[in-house]
Design an enzyme around this catalytic site. Structure first.
Site, PDB file in Angstrom:
ATOM      1  N   ASP A 118      34.923 -93.133  76.883  1.00 26.26           N
ATOM      2  CA  ASP A 118      34.917 -92.517  75.420  1.00 26.26           C
ATOM      3  C   ASP A 118      33.962 -91.298  75.467  1.00 26.26           C
ATOM      4  O   ASP A 118      33.485 -90.942  74.114  1.00 26.26           O
ATOM      5  CB  ASP A 118      34.492 -93.414  74.408  1.00 26.26           C
ATOM      6  CG  ASP A 118      35.709 -94.361  74.034  1.00 26.26           C
ATOM      7  OD1 ASP A 118      36.799 -93.857  74.088  1.00 26.26           O
ATOM      8  OD2 ASP A 118      35.377 -95.643  73.987  1.00 26.26           O
ATOM      9  N   ASP A 178      44.423 -92.965  73.539  1.00 37.07           N
ATOM     10  CA  ASP A 178      43.156 -92.176  73.213  1.00 37.07           C
ATOM     11  C   ASP A 178      42.388 -91.529  74.333  1.00 37.07           C
ATOM     12  O   ASP A 178      41.921 -90.395  73.985  1.00 37.07           O
ATOM     13  CB  ASP A 178      42.142 -93.416  72.741  1.00 37.07           C
ATOM     14  CG  ASP A 178      42.752 -94.483  72.174  1.00 37.07           C
ATOM     15  OD1 ASP A 178      43.911 -94.805  72.354  1.00 37.07           O
ATOM     16  OD2 ASP A 178      42.073 -95.286  71.276  1.00 37.07           O
TER      17      ASP A 178
HETATM   18  N1  GLY Z   1      39.726 -95.132  70.248  1.00 45.34           N
HETATM   19  C1  GLY Z   1      39.748 -96.128  69.522  1.00 45.34           C
HETATM   20  C2  GLY Z   1      40.473 -96.236  68.406  1.00 45.34           C
HETATM   21  O1  GLY Z   1      41.191 -95.035  67.957  1.00 45.34           O
HETATM   22  O2  GLY Z   1      40.387 -97.162  67.675  1.00 45.34           O
END
Ligand code: GLY
Length: 400
Positions: A118, A178
């Site tokens: 992330d 994501d």
């Molecule tokens: N990347 C985590 C979400 O979108 O919940």
């Protein structure tokens, strides 16, 4: 001031985007954009007063009037400083910059974090904006170190960056949609460092995702689980959606945003075509409500008690504003009109909280993780970030 404006032009729109946008009439007014950005600044002053030192705001629980915060290693940690920096770019109010810089100090150590994918969210949303607005060379070093940490998660057999680490026996090498949001950060790292490695990883990851994440109707799975030794696909899952074959709303937004930015950075038409396919899936979806703020999953039957996800609308609106400048003719207009409608809905009392309420967050009615019964119908820091980004993008369109 001149430097800030020019940086923002580079940030928000390429020349091609701006040219294509000129053929579309903008239907939102300058007052609409200014009023909503000023409202956001007033709300963030409420939030700034509430957030304790040493943490980052995540959401707010109305029932007991409590702010929920996160540490720097949370995936949401970059959104609060990032939003403050957009609002500073708009207003030049020094307290917004000072607060952002204070919170960025907390995040610096995450540049060495190799245990998460992330880092695009955590580092680029905050330090990326801070670097553009302040030219502080320390921020460049932090970002380049962070890009190296992110690149350490790339597996050349799978041809993807690994998403999650701690998943028991369920997945071997999970890659979530994501993860496309990291690619802007890697593309930036190659441009700045001169090392092509990051952009190569980015392109390869986008190509593998394009091959394996999408269904025939152009919706995407959430999680593709790969065999890390052979690169074979083991499972196609949707962890945060209604079921494995469903179209989780925020996942579709991440894919749309990700392929749009990949076209911006590479000019590879395959990415533009994918972004257009995703946009058309979203906008043509019969479950997309009239106000264009989706329910938390596009595959769930609509209903008054089905939670919306304002964060998905904000991410989608921001991406559509950019995609509208890349697409041609009626598609360009369609994407612009849809983004305008999303921004209008989000800025209405149905989604935008009165100043001083909502714990200081701008938007209401987002959904974090419905299957885990977590953060349902609440404000979320990333909904605010992409909403403010979309307003800033729209403002840039007005200036051209
Ligand atoms: N990347 C985590 C979400 O979108 O919940």
């Amino acid at each position: 001031m001149v430097k800030v404006r020019w940086s923002l032009i580079l940030l928000l729109m390429t020349a091609a985007t701006v040219n294509a946008q000129r053929s579309n009439k903008l239907e939102l007014t300058q007052d609409f954009v200014d009023n909503n950005l000023n409202n956001a600044i007033a709300q963030y002053h409420t939030l700034m007063e509430r957030v304790p030192a040493g943490v980052l705001p995540r959401t707010y629980l109305k029932a007991n009037d409590s702010l929920v915060t996160a540490k720097s290693n949370s995936w949401i940690s970059g959104f609060y400083p990032g939003t403050l920096l957009y609002l500073y770019a708009y207003s030049q109010q020094p307290d917004l910059l000072e607060e952002a810089k204070e919170r960025l100090k907390l995040l610096e150590k995450e540049k060495n974090n190799k245990g998460t994918h992330d880092l695009g969210f955590m580092l680029y949303c905050g330090f990326g904006n801070a670097l553009r607005l302040t030219d502080n060379a320390d921020y460049e070093e932090i970002l380049l170190t962070g890009a190296e940490s992110l690149a350490s998660r790339y597996n050349p057999t799978v041809k993807c960056i690994r998403s999650w680490d701690h998943n028991g026996d369920k997945w071997k090498f999970p890659v979530i949609i994501d993860n496309m949001m990291n690619l802007e950060f890697l593309n930036w790292a190659s441009r700045v460092s001169g090392n092509p490695k990051y952009a190569e990883i980015s392109k390869t990851h986008a190509n593998t995702t394009l091959k394996n994440h999408f269904r025939a109707d152009n919706s995407s799975y959430h999680v593709i689980d790969y065999d890390s030794e052979t690169g074979a696909v083991r499972n196609k899952h949707t962890h945060q959606g209604a079921d494995h074959e469903s179209a989780w709303a925020r996942g579709q937004a991440w894919g749309l945003y990700g392929y749009t930015l990949m076209y911006r950075d590479t000019k590879d038409k395959a990415y533009l075509n994918q972004a257009i396919k995703i946009a058309d899936f979203i906008l043509g979806n019969p479950n997309l409500p009239e106000d264009k703020v989706p329910y938390w999953d596009y595959s769930v039957a609509p209903g008054a008690d089905v939670p919306r996800d304002a964060s998905a609308a904000a991410i989608t609106a921001s991406a559509l504003l950019e995609l509208s400048g890349m697409a041609k003719g009626s598609k360009s207009t369609r994407y612009l009109r849809a983004a305008e409608q999303m921004l209008t809905s989000l800025s209405s009392p149905s989604y935008k909280a009165p100043i001083g309420t909502n714990g200081g967050f701008i938007l209401t009615h987002s959904t974090g993780n419905f299957p885990s019964k977590s953060e349902i119908d609440v404000p979320l820091s990333y909904a605010d970030y992409y909403y403010v980004e979309a307003l800033m993008r729209y403002r840039q369109l007005m200036a051209n």
